[in-house]
Design a protein around this motif. Structure first.
Motif, short mmCIF file in Angstrom:
data_model
loop_
_atom_site.label_atom_id
_atom_site.label_comp_id
_atom_site.label_asym_id
_atom_site.label_seq_id
_atom_site.Cartn_x
_atom_site.Cartn_y
_atom_site.Cartn_z
N GLU A 281 -10.77 -9.14 -48.84
CA GLU A 281 -10.95 -10.10 -47.75
C GLU A 281 -11.46 -11.44 -48.28
OE1 GLU A 281 -13.48 -8.38 -44.84
OE2 GLU A 281 -11.90 -7.17 -43.94
N ASP A 285 -9.35 -14.93 -47.85
CA ASP A 285 -9.93 -16.07 -47.14
C ASP A 285 -9.40 -17.39 -47.68
OD1 ASP A 285 -11.49 -14.86 -45.22
OD2 ASP A 285 -13.25 -14.68 -46.50
N TYR A 286 -9.10 -17.43 -48.98
CA TYR A 286 -8.59 -18.66 -49.59
C TYR A 286 -7.09 -18.60 -49.85
CZ TYR A 286 -13.48 -19.83 -50.53
OH TYR A 286 -14.81 -20.14 -50.39
N HIS A 309 -7.67 -10.63 -41.20
CA HIS A 309 -6.82 -11.77 -41.55
C HIS A 309 -5.48 -11.70 -40.82
CE1 HIS A 309 -9.79 -11.93 -44.80
NE2 HIS A 309 -9.47 -13.20 -44.91
N ARG A 338 -14.56 -19.85 -37.56
CA ARG A 338 -14.38 -18.92 -38.67
C ARG A 338 -13.83 -19.63 -39.90
NH1 ARG A 338 -11.05 -14.29 -35.61
NH2 ARG A 338 -10.54 -16.08 -34.31
N ARG A 342 -15.79 -20.50 -43.87
CA ARG A 342 -15.27 -20.23 -45.21
C ARG A 342 -14.88 -21.50 -45.95
NH1 ARG A 342 -17.23 -16.63 -47.43
NH2 ARG A 342 -15.65 -16.81 -49.02
#
Length: 494
Positions: A281, A285-286, A309, A338, A342
């Motif tokens: 995860e 995220d990136y 995701h 969200r 990040r």
């Protein structure tokens, strides 16, 4: 309940047998021994010794026992004493009747004791120049990891009390010393050297610098590693390789070197075990925003690796596929918090251009794929899509009906704005052609006016050849204008 004597025996056994793994379990602040050892300190039959649970004792009784029991030629008594002291500070005694704490958690005091424990181990590693000390690396990993965690808790406590948070910054300096201690080890046996801990400490420093917003300091770590005589990265444990590759990719992401960041995240994902859900995860995220901003759709298989995701990014993917930039903006508003948490909000916002490109391509197809198309026609399609998006917002209850007209006027773009938008699309390679300002026309390229993006990974010559042939067939297909199709339908109606 773990008797202090038994705890001393286990520590002494680990030291005599050079079992760094056993020692790491015995000095971890979240180890299984911690609650058992604290229960023993709370025993009612200990009498005056129960004062060991107070933080104002200059010399607790367990310190003397550690000095008597553990080896004198090392830092083991100091490490054990400071470890237990930190445990006492983090876990005040509990009243068994009321369940309430006798005192407060003192993370600042615990940080100081953990700092002393790491300093004692560091000095021993530096002084033991001719002795093999690679066996103590698991112990070094644990105490340094706990130092960073306790430093964050101490900073939170200081901020809550109106003081300046300085403990994490102070911890970073000691972690830097430990990193240098590993990097500069001169042991002849490389696999038993402290150099094998270089990448773990580097990753821990990366994480600390990111939290401190001091990303420029990461360059010192990278330069030190590049200049050192280290074994190849494949010789290090996989966990260290994954963590280092991930943080290098995050560092590239923060520098806006998106190609390098994407390669790093793809490599880290390939090395991550499928059961390590949390690590997957963190990488996604990136990685998914980087794919979107490059115009590449994350595959269903990639999205399926994380349900969170998949829920978050599937609406973005659908919006780009359909060219519905209004739906993209709605999902961007929903996911704003969200994404900002990040640090990927701006990247996902930039990927909105993919949805606009899809809309322009739809307009071109509906107009019969002409070689030239007026800016005004593109503008009419864009404003129509904006109006449809407002109607969808009304249906979802996000906008009141009486606000629709006002928002329509405010959201519509004029000819100059549309020309600027098209110029940016051409500049970024999303559209091939040029603009004739005098005639207010867009002259489209005969060869792939809306080029495909490079694939997510190199799929081979056969795939690229097949895709080129498919595009050729698409270009040769004759598309009837909407008016001609309507006329044909009317002529055939009974």
């Amino acid at each position: 309940m773990l008797h202090l004597g038994s705890y001393c025996t286990q520590l002494d056994h680990g030291v005599k047998h050079r079992d760094g793994t056993q020692l790491s379990h015995l000095v971890a602040l979240d180890g299984k021994h911690a609650p058992q050892l604290l229960d023993w300190l709370d025993r009612p039959d200990r009498g005056p010794a129960r004062a060991d649970r107070a933080l104002d004792q200059p010399s607790p009784t367990y310190a003397a026992q550690f000095r008597r029991t553990l080896q004198k030629d090392g830092p083991w008594a100091d490490i054990a004493t400071n470890h237990v002291w930190a445990l006492v500070a983090l876990h005040p005694p509990v009243n068994p009747l009321t369940g309430q704490l006798h005192g407060q958690v003192d993370a600042v005091f615990a940080y100081q004791k953990q700092h002393d424990a790491v300093t004692a181990l560091y000095r021993w590693l530096i002084d033991a120049r001719d002795l093999p000390t690679g066996w103590a690396l698991p112990l070094l990993y644990v105490v340094c990891r706990d130092l960073r965690k306790v430093a964050e808790q101490a900073d939170q406590q200081l901020l809550a009390n109106g003081h300046k948070a300085t403990r994490l910054e102070d911890a970073s300096r000691l972690l830097q010393k430990c990193f240098s201690c590993c990097l500069n080890d001169r042991a002849s046996d490389m696999m038993a050297s402290r150099k094998m801990g270089t990448y773990y400490l580097a990753s821990l420093l990366f994480k600390t610098y990111f939290r401190l917003n001091s990303t420029a300091l990461c360059k010192n770590i990278i330069r030190g590693i590049n200049a050192a005589d280290l074994p190849p990265l494949t010789a290090f444990p996989r966990a260290h390789r994954v963590a280092y590759t991930y943080y290098m990719a995050v560092f590239a992401f923060l520098r806006e070197d998106y190609p390098q960041a994407e390669r790093g995240f793809v490599e880290a994902l390939g090395m991550t075990h499928r059961k390590m859900k949390r690590n997957i995860e963190l990488i996604l995220d990136y990685l998914i925003p980087l794919l979107l901003v490059r115009g590449v759709f994350p595959s269903p298989k990639l999205l399926a690796r994380s349900a969170r995701h998949e829920t978050l990014y599937e609406p973005f993917v659908r919006a780009v596929r359909s060219g519905d930039f209004a739906a993209y903006e709605r999902q961007l508003e929903v996911a704003q918090k969200r994404l900002m948490a990040r640090g990927t909000y701006l990247v996902v916002e930039r990927a909105r251009e993919g949805a606009v490109r899809g809309l322009l391509k739809k307009a071109w197809v509906l107009e019969g794929k002409p070689a030239r198309m007026s800016i005004e026609r593109f503008r009419s399609y864009y404003n129509a899509a904006q109006a449809l998006g407002l109607e969808e917002d009304v249906r979802l209850g996000r906008v009141r009906r009486d606000e629709v007209e006002r928002r329509k006027k405010g959201g519509e773009i004029d000819g100059e704005e549309m020309e600027c938008l098209l110029a940016n699309m051409i500049y970024k390679g999303l559209l091939k052609g040029y603009i004739s300002h005098a005639h207010q026309l867009v002259v489209l390229s005969k060869d792939k006016p809306f080029p495909w993006y490079p694939p997510y990974r190199n799929k081979g010559e056969a795939f690229m050849r097949e895709r080129a042939e498919r595009e050729t067939r698409e270009r040769q297909r004759v598309v009837e204008p909407a008016g001609a199709a309507a006329g044909a339908a009317t002529a055939t109606a009974p």
